[in-house]
Design an enzyme around this catalytic site. Structure first.
Site, PDB file in Angstrom:
ATOM      1  N   LYS A 113      31.509 -41.216  11.447  1.00 46.18           N
ATOM      2  CA  LYS A 113      30.161 -40.885  11.004  1.00 46.18           C
ATOM      3  C   LYS A 113      29.120 -41.666  11.798  1.00 46.18           C
ATOM      4  O   LYS A 113      28.027 -41.882  11.318  1.00 46.18           O
ATOM      5  CB  LYS A 113      30.028 -41.202   9.507  1.00 46.18           C
ATOM      6  CG  LYS A 113      31.071 -40.486   8.670  1.00 46.18           C
ATOM      7  CD  LYS A 113      31.020 -40.906   7.215  1.00 46.18           C
ATOM      8  CE  LYS A 113      32.117 -40.215   6.429  1.00 46.18           C
ATOM      9  NZ  LYS A 113      32.158 -40.593   5.029  1.00 46.18           N
ATOM     10  N   LYS A 161      39.352 -41.263  15.721  1.00 48.41           N
ATOM     11  CA  LYS A 161      39.162 -40.572  14.447  1.00 48.41           C
ATOM     12  C   LYS A 161      37.708 -40.091  14.301  1.00 48.41           C
ATOM     13  O   LYS A 161      36.791 -40.785  14.710  1.00 48.41           O
ATOM     14  CB  LYS A 161      39.495 -41.585  13.336  1.00 48.41           C
ATOM     15  CG  LYS A 161      39.666 -40.981  11.980  1.00 48.41           C
ATOM     16  CD  LYS A 161      40.160 -42.049  11.007  1.00 48.41           C
ATOM     17  CE  LYS A 161      39.723 -41.701   9.611  1.00 48.41           C
ATOM     18  NZ  LYS A 161      40.068 -42.716   8.628  1.00 48.41           N
ATOM     19  N   LYS A 186      37.585 -55.867   9.841  1.00 49.90           N
ATOM     20  CA  LYS A 186      36.232 -55.722   9.303  1.00 49.90           C
ATOM     21  C   LYS A 186      35.427 -57.007   9.433  1.00 49.90           C
ATOM     22  O   LYS A 186      34.218 -56.961   9.651  1.00 49.90           O
ATOM     23  CB  LYS A 186      36.280 -55.259   7.836  1.00 49.90           C
ATOM     24  CG  LYS A 186      36.646 -53.793   7.709  1.00 49.90           C
ATOM     25  CD  LYS A 186      36.455 -53.291   6.298  1.00 49.90           C
ATOM     26  CE  LYS A 186      36.732 -51.795   6.216  1.00 49.90           C
ATOM     27  NZ  LYS A 186      36.753 -51.304   4.841  1.00 49.90           N
TER      28      LYS A 186
END
Ligand code: TRP
Length: 341
Positions: A206, A203, A121
């Site tokens: 969004k 995966k 991240k």
């Protein structure tokens, strides 16, 4: 165990949480929620909407508030039963932040630095590597340890965090005396990983660039059908499960199986000799059919603010009672002076 009847055998304690960022997708249902619902009867479950964890990224307050309530309503609509489990919002139980502080002092900078998710991240978002992001797994440890959970169902990406929680717990227990149950991560038995409809090797995401990649649980019927009809397949024509060579079809078979309740084997037989167009339409229909009563309930719940408030209130009270017991023990062992009542 001898002498106990089955009634008195304690149910295993489960803790799990999800972050209320964005709207839940069919991937969140297949990977986590379906499992949460299935476990409610056999286990003593504590389920948490991890809103404190959400703010390591910058959020629009009104959108964040809306997302959190929508997630709660969707979970209830899908069948999370607040009478069977403890369901609450993390920010309503202050013990999470309090225990996290204590556990910070039993976590080494080095071990937190080794967390894969933190490294990824920070690399992805170099302009906002805040201390909260670094501390995220310690707050997770507090979540889990407060409820003395033995089992923590999580996706592969969270396994390392649960292992860290276990190490912190063990360190604290060794330094003082047994205080925390040592939690174990488990990959959900009924869980299925759903991949993107446009990019079936990653995966379901969004991401904004590809709005057709992802189907939301709150999507309308037309939208759902449009997305499935546009799903990426391959140049072959056989509806066969083969993850390496046919990732798109395999993913659609998984979706079909999750939402129709049919096994993949049976689905393969059902679609033998039928074309992809037909198959994709049936997958869309299965999802729409499943979601129809869920969405009706969801709309009703979202409009009933009093009911949502009452669920949050009783969940927070029950969670706080359990959490407080653990936190008091910790405070006493650490040596804080108790305030006599
Ligand atoms: N970090 C988890 C996720 O991103 C959510 C979470 C917060 C969690 N606290 C937890 C999961 C405690 C398991 C246990 O999905």
């Amino acid at each position: 165990m001898s002498g106990e009847t089955t009634d008195t055998i304690r149910k295993k304690k489960i803790f799990s949480a999800v972050k209320p960022t964005g709207s839940p997708t069919i991937g969140s249902y297949a990977g986590a929620l379906k499992n949460w619902i299935a476990m409610q009867d056999a286990y003593d479950c504590v389920y948490c909407v991890a809103d404190l964890h959400s703010i390591t990224v910058s959020l629009e307050p009104a959108v964040f508030r809306k997302n959190t309530l929508e997630m709660l309503a969707m979970y209830l609509a899908l069948g999370i039963n607040p009478e069977k489990c403890v369901l609450f919002l993390q920010s309503h139980v202050s013990a999470h932040a309090e225990l996290a502080w204590v556990l910070n002092c039993y976590t080494q900078f080095g071990e937190a630095s080794r967390m894969t998710q933190f490294k990824e991240k920070s690399k992805r978002n170099p302009e906002n590597v805040n201390v909260g992001l670094f501390d995220y797994p310690v707050l997770m440890a507090a979540d889990i340890l407060l409820y003395q959970a033995e089992t923590v169902p999580v996706g592969e990406d969270q396994k390392q965090h649960v292992e860290l929680a276990r190490n912190i717990a063990q360190r604290f227990n060794n330094r003082y005396s047994p205080t925390f149950v040592l939690p174990e991560p488990v990959m959900p038995k009924y869980g299925a990983k759903i991949y993107g409809l446009q990019n079936p090797t990653a995966k379901m995401s969004k991401s904004e660039e590809n709005p057709n990649d992802c189907v939301y649980l709150a999507d309308g019927a037309d939208e759902i059908m449009r997305k499935f009809k546009a799903a990426v397949t391959d140049s072959d024509s056989a509806v066969k499960y083969d993850k390496t060579n046919k990732p798109g079809i395999s993913n659609l078979l998984t979706v079909y199986s999750v939402f129709s309740g049919e096994s993949i084997d049976k689905a393969e037989k059902e679609f033998e000799g039928k074309g992809y167009a037909d198959f994709k339409k049936r997958v869309g229909e299965a999802v729409i059919e499943f979601l129809k009563p869920v969405q009706a309930e969801y709309k009703k719940l979202l409009a009933d603010k009093n009911y949502l408030q009452s669920v949050m209130k009783s969940g927070a009270e029950r969670a706080a009672r359990i959490a407080r017991r653990t936190l008091s023990k910790v405070y006493r062992k650490v040596g804080f002076v108790p305030l006599e009542q």
